[in-house]
Design a protein around this motif. Structure first.
Motif, PDB file in Angstrom:
ATOM      1  N   LEU A 163       0.820  -1.227   0.000  1.00 11.53           N
ATOM      2  CA  LEU A 163       0.000   0.000   0.000  1.00 11.53           C
ATOM      3  C   LEU A 163       0.853   1.277   0.000  1.00 11.53           C
ATOM      4  O   LEU A 163       0.541   2.212  -0.748  1.00 11.53           O
ATOM      5  N   PRO A 164       1.936   1.347   0.797  1.00 15.46           N
ATOM      6  CA  PRO A 164       2.760   2.564   0.714  1.00 15.46           C
ATOM      7  C   PRO A 164       3.329   2.791  -0.683  1.00 15.46           C
ATOM      8  O   PRO A 164       3.444   3.919  -1.146  1.00 15.46           O
ATOM      9  N   ARG A 165       3.670   1.657  -1.329  1.00 15.88           N
ATOM     10  CA  ARG A 165       4.226   1.767  -2.692  1.00 15.88           C
ATOM     11  C   ARG A 165       3.180   2.351  -3.646  1.00 15.88           C
ATOM     12  O   ARG A 165       3.467   3.269  -4.419  1.00 15.88           O
ATOM     13  N   ILE A 166       1.950   1.812  -3.572  1.00 11.11           N
ATOM     14  CA  ILE A 166       0.889   2.329  -4.454  1.00 11.11           C
ATOM     15  C   ILE A 166       0.644   3.806  -4.134  1.00 11.11           C
ATOM     16  O   ILE A 166       0.530   4.639  -5.040  1.00 11.11           O
ATOM     17  N   ALA A 167       0.606   4.123  -2.827  1.00 11.77           N
ATOM     18  CA  ALA A 167       0.365   5.520  -2.435  1.00 11.77           C
ATOM     19  C   ALA A 167       1.459   6.422  -2.995  1.00 11.77           C
ATOM     20  O   ALA A 167       1.178   7.508  -3.501  1.00 11.77           O
ATOM     21  N   ASP A 168       2.711   5.948  -2.903  1.00 14.26           N
ATOM     22  CA  ASP A 168       3.842   6.727  -3.436  1.00 14.26           C
ATOM     23  C   ASP A 168       3.665   7.010  -4.922  1.00 14.26           C
ATOM     24  O   ASP A 168       3.819   8.144  -5.371  1.00 14.26           O
ATOM     25  N   VAL A 169       3.363   5.931  -5.649  1.00 19.59           N
ATOM     26  CA  VAL A 169       3.236   6.079  -7.104  1.00 19.59           C
ATOM     27  C   VAL A 169       2.109   7.053  -7.436  1.00 19.59           C
ATOM     28  O   VAL A 169       2.269   7.965  -8.258  1.00 19.59           O
ATOM     29  N   LEU A 170       0.964   6.881  -6.749  1.00 17.64           N
ATOM     30  CA  LEU A 170      -0.183   7.758  -7.028  1.00 17.64           C
ATOM     31  C   LEU A 170       0.168   9.210  -6.693  1.00 17.64           C
ATOM     32  O   LEU A 170      -0.140  10.130  -7.448  1.00 17.64           O
ATOM     33  N   GLU A 171       0.857   9.371  -5.547  1.00 15.97           N
ATOM     34  CA  GLU A 171       1.189  10.728  -5.112  1.00 15.97           C
ATOM     35  C   GLU A 171       2.176  11.387  -6.066  1.00 15.97           C
ATOM     36  O   GLU A 171       2.003  12.540  -6.444  1.00 15.97           O
ATOM     37  N   SER A 172       3.201  10.599  -6.463  1.00 22.23           N
ATOM     38  CA  SER A 172       4.200  11.195  -7.358  1.00 22.23           C
ATOM     39  C   SER A 172       3.564  11.519  -8.694  1.00 22.23           C
ATOM     40  O   SER A 172       3.903  12.529  -9.326  1.00 22.23           O
ATOM     41  N   ARG A 173       2.607  10.696  -9.094  1.00 20.80           N
ATOM     42  CA  ARG A 173       1.925  11.011 -10.359  1.00 20.80           C
ATOM     43  C   ARG A 173       1.108  12.300 -10.204  1.00 20.80           C
ATOM     44  O   ARG A 173       1.119  13.173 -11.066  1.00 20.80           O
ATOM     45  N   GLN A 174       0.444  12.393  -9.056  1.00 18.72           N
ATOM     46  CA  GLN A 174      -0.356  13.594  -8.789  1.00 18.72           C
ATOM     47  C   GLN A 174       0.538  14.841  -8.831  1.00 18.72           C
ATOM     48  O   GLN A 174       0.216  15.842  -9.470  1.00 18.72           O
ATOM     49  N   ASP A 175       1.695  14.713  -8.134  1.00 17.89           N
ATOM     50  CA  ASP A 175       2.651  15.832  -8.113  1.00 17.89           C
ATOM     51  C   ASP A 175       3.102  16.174  -9.523  1.00 17.89           C
ATOM     52  O   ASP A 175       3.170  17.336  -9.907  1.00 17.89           O
ATOM     53  N   ARG A 176       3.442  15.131 -10.267  1.00 10.53           N
ATOM     54  CA  ARG A 176       3.943  15.318 -11.616  1.00 10.53           C
ATOM     55  C   ARG A 176       2.899  16.031 -12.467  1.00 10.53           C
ATOM     56  O   ARG A 176       3.218  16.985 -13.186  1.00 10.53           O
ATOM     57  N   ILE A 177       1.651  15.596 -12.338  1.00  6.79           N
ATOM     58  CA  ILE A 177       0.594  16.217 -13.138  1.00  6.79           C
ATOM     59  C   ILE A 177       0.445  17.683 -12.735  1.00  6.79           C
ATOM     60  O   ILE A 177       0.366  18.572 -13.582  1.00  6.79           O
ATOM     61  N   ALA A 178       0.465  17.925 -11.414  1.00  5.61           N
ATOM     62  CA  ALA A 178       0.330  19.301 -10.939  1.00  5.61           C
ATOM     63  C   ALA A 178       1.493  20.152 -11.456  1.00  5.61           C
ATOM     64  O   ALA A 178       1.295  21.263 -11.950  1.00  5.61           O
ATOM     65  N   ASN A 179       2.710  19.573 -11.374  1.00  2.00           N
ATOM     66  CA  ASN A 179       3.881  20.299 -11.870  1.00  2.00           C
ATOM     67  C   ASN A 179       3.760  20.604 -13.350  1.00  2.00           C
ATOM     68  O   ASN A 179       4.039  21.709 -13.796  1.00  2.00           O
ATOM     69  N   ASP A 180       3.354  19.565 -14.089  1.00  7.17           N
ATOM     70  CA  ASP A 180       3.252  19.742 -15.542  1.00  7.17           C
ATOM     71  C   ASP A 180       2.229  20.815 -15.877  1.00  7.17           C
ATOM     72  O   ASP A 180       2.448  21.641 -16.763  1.00  7.17           O
ATOM     73  N   LEU A 181       1.119  20.801 -15.146  1.00  8.17           N
ATOM     74  CA  LEU A 181       0.084  21.805 -15.395  1.00  8.17           C
ATOM     75  C   LEU A 181       0.639  23.200 -15.126  1.00  8.17           C
ATOM     76  O   LEU A 181       0.431  24.134 -15.903  1.00  8.17           O
TER      77      LEU A 181
END
Lengths: 164, 259
Positions: free
Chosen positions: A33-51
């Motif tokens: 679960l921490p791994r999935i949370a990490d991946v989801l969070e980093s993706r969220q961050d990445r999307i926010a950054n890209d935006l």
């Protein structure tokens, strides 16, 4: 119903349920679960950054477009100014030249006029002397009277004066 | 089709449709006088556990920005349960997310795996479902008492209740609270057991009928196939219901009546 009849298997079922469920819980809780949370969070961050990045780039490009339009407008204004100046210059120049030409032509005309006057005066005086000499010659030949040049001149000028 | 035939064979051999629920030991283990044998039920518990870990671990092994198929499954199940917990348990439900996720995946995989021919559905045993429901019930009650102390008792007194109704409604509330582990466990157990029994009866009917008339045997076969689709939905739905109710009970314990 085996579910109730096989009561002797209850402890075994509970035992293995506890083990499997416990292992599953621990593995999921601490590893997966921490791994999935990490991946989801980093993706969220990445999307926010890209935006954010895209927003920034968009702003920059809009600014660049504005600057370009401004530069274009300035250049156009300057070009018009320059064209107007060049046109004014050219007009002035041509006006000056035509004035010069006219002046020269007028002068030439004047010179030519003067020359015509001269030539005419010369011609007239030429004719007078010829007429005087001719009159002297004719009188001496016809009537044998030698007249001096002064008399002849007076007669000639009298004749010219009558003619005029 | 394999399931129909294999289960039907059992029916034809004169065995009860309940035969499929029988537990038999694979490795005899005992501690003192208690029987801890590794049974067919235990085997499928282990398989379910390994299958979940394998699916999620393989899915997340790369953890890429753009998920592949398996990673999508892992992420979708994570977000599905995370949303369920957020929507139903409310604030403060987050620390219990791993437990509810484990519970949901365990029951879901157990139910789904049970539909594969030759397998064993351990969620069709009341002792298993009751154990899980009891853990939920005791856990939720402990959480509520630790968080609210004596105020936890207000859970049994609906807000704005006229005083003369208290003697009537408080016992009802109390009973409906205490009965939760029973309803929770019986709902799952009964659904699983009824579905599987019905499948065996119907497919057995198809097989025994095909010995005489091939064409009419297609009717119970078609019904069996339809039931199979229904059972797949039930398998998911019961796992979902179990997890959602756990979330709601947790919500009660965390927030009592105030929202």
């Amino acid at each position: 119903m085996p579910q109730f009849e096989q009561a002797d298997t209850f402890v075994s079922q509970l035992f293995w349920l506890a083990i499997t469920f416990g292992v599953l819980y621990l593995v999921l809780r601490y590893a997966i679960l921490p791994r999935i949370a990490d991946v989801l969070e980093s993706r969220q961050d990445r999307i926010a950054n890209d935006l954010e990045e895209a927003e920034k780039l968009k702003r920059e490009s809009e600014e660049a477009l504005k600057a370009y339009e401004e530069a274009l407008a300035t250049a156009r204004a300057r070009a018009q100014e320059m064209a107007a100046a060049a046109k004014a210059e050219a007009t002035k120049d041509s006006e000056r030249r035509s004035a010069e030409l006219e002046a020269k032509l007028a002068e030439d005309l004047k010179t030519a006029d003067a020359r015509i006057q001269d030539v005419r005066a010369e011609a007239v005086s030429g004719i007078r002397s010829v007429a005087q000499e001719t009159a002297q010659a004719i009188t001496s030949k016809l009537i044998g009277i030698e007249i001096d040049s002064g008399t002849a001149e007076k007669a000639v000028s009298g004749a010219f004066g009558e003619n005029r | 089709m394999g399931l129909f035939i294999s289960k039907a064979h059992a029916a034809e051999a004169g065995e009860s449709p309940l035969h499929q629920f029988e537990i038999h030991s694979l490795i005899d283990i005992s501690a003192g006088s208690t029987n801890l044998s590794f049974t067919n039920s235990s085997l499928w518990m282990v398989i379910v556990t390994l299958a979940i870990i394998l699916l999620l671990a393989v899915g997340m092994r790369r953890g890429s920005m753009v998920p592949g198929r398996l990673q999508s499954i892992a992420e979708l199940s994570y977000e599905f349960v995370a949303n369920m917990v957020r929507d139903n348990a409310g604030d403060g439900g987050k620390p219990y997310f791993p437990f509810i996720f484990t519970l949901f995946m365990f029951i879901l995989f157990a139910n789904m795996q049970g539909l594969i021919p030759k397998t064993f559905t351990f969620t069709s045993h009341i002792i298993v479902t009751f154990a899980m429901a009891a853990v939920v019930f005791i856990g939720v009650t402990v959480i509520g008492i630790v968080k609210h102390r004596f105020r936890f008792l207000t859970l049994f007194v609906p807000a704005g209740l006229p005083i003369f109704l208290v003697p009537l409604l408080v016992p009802i509330e109390l009973i409906s609270y205490i009965i939760r582990p029973i309803t929770l466990s019986v709902r799952l157990f009964a659904n699983m057991m009824a579905g599987h029994t019905l499948l065996v009866v119907l497919s057995g009917f198809a097989v025994s009928l095909s010995g005489f008339f091939v064409l009419p045997a297609l009717a119970p076969l078609a019904v069996t196939a339809a039931m199979y689709g229904l059972e797949t939905i039930v398998a998911f739905l019961q796992a979902y219901v179990f997890a959602v109710l756990t979330c709601l009970y947790l919500h009660d314990a965390l927030h009592l009546h105030d929202h």
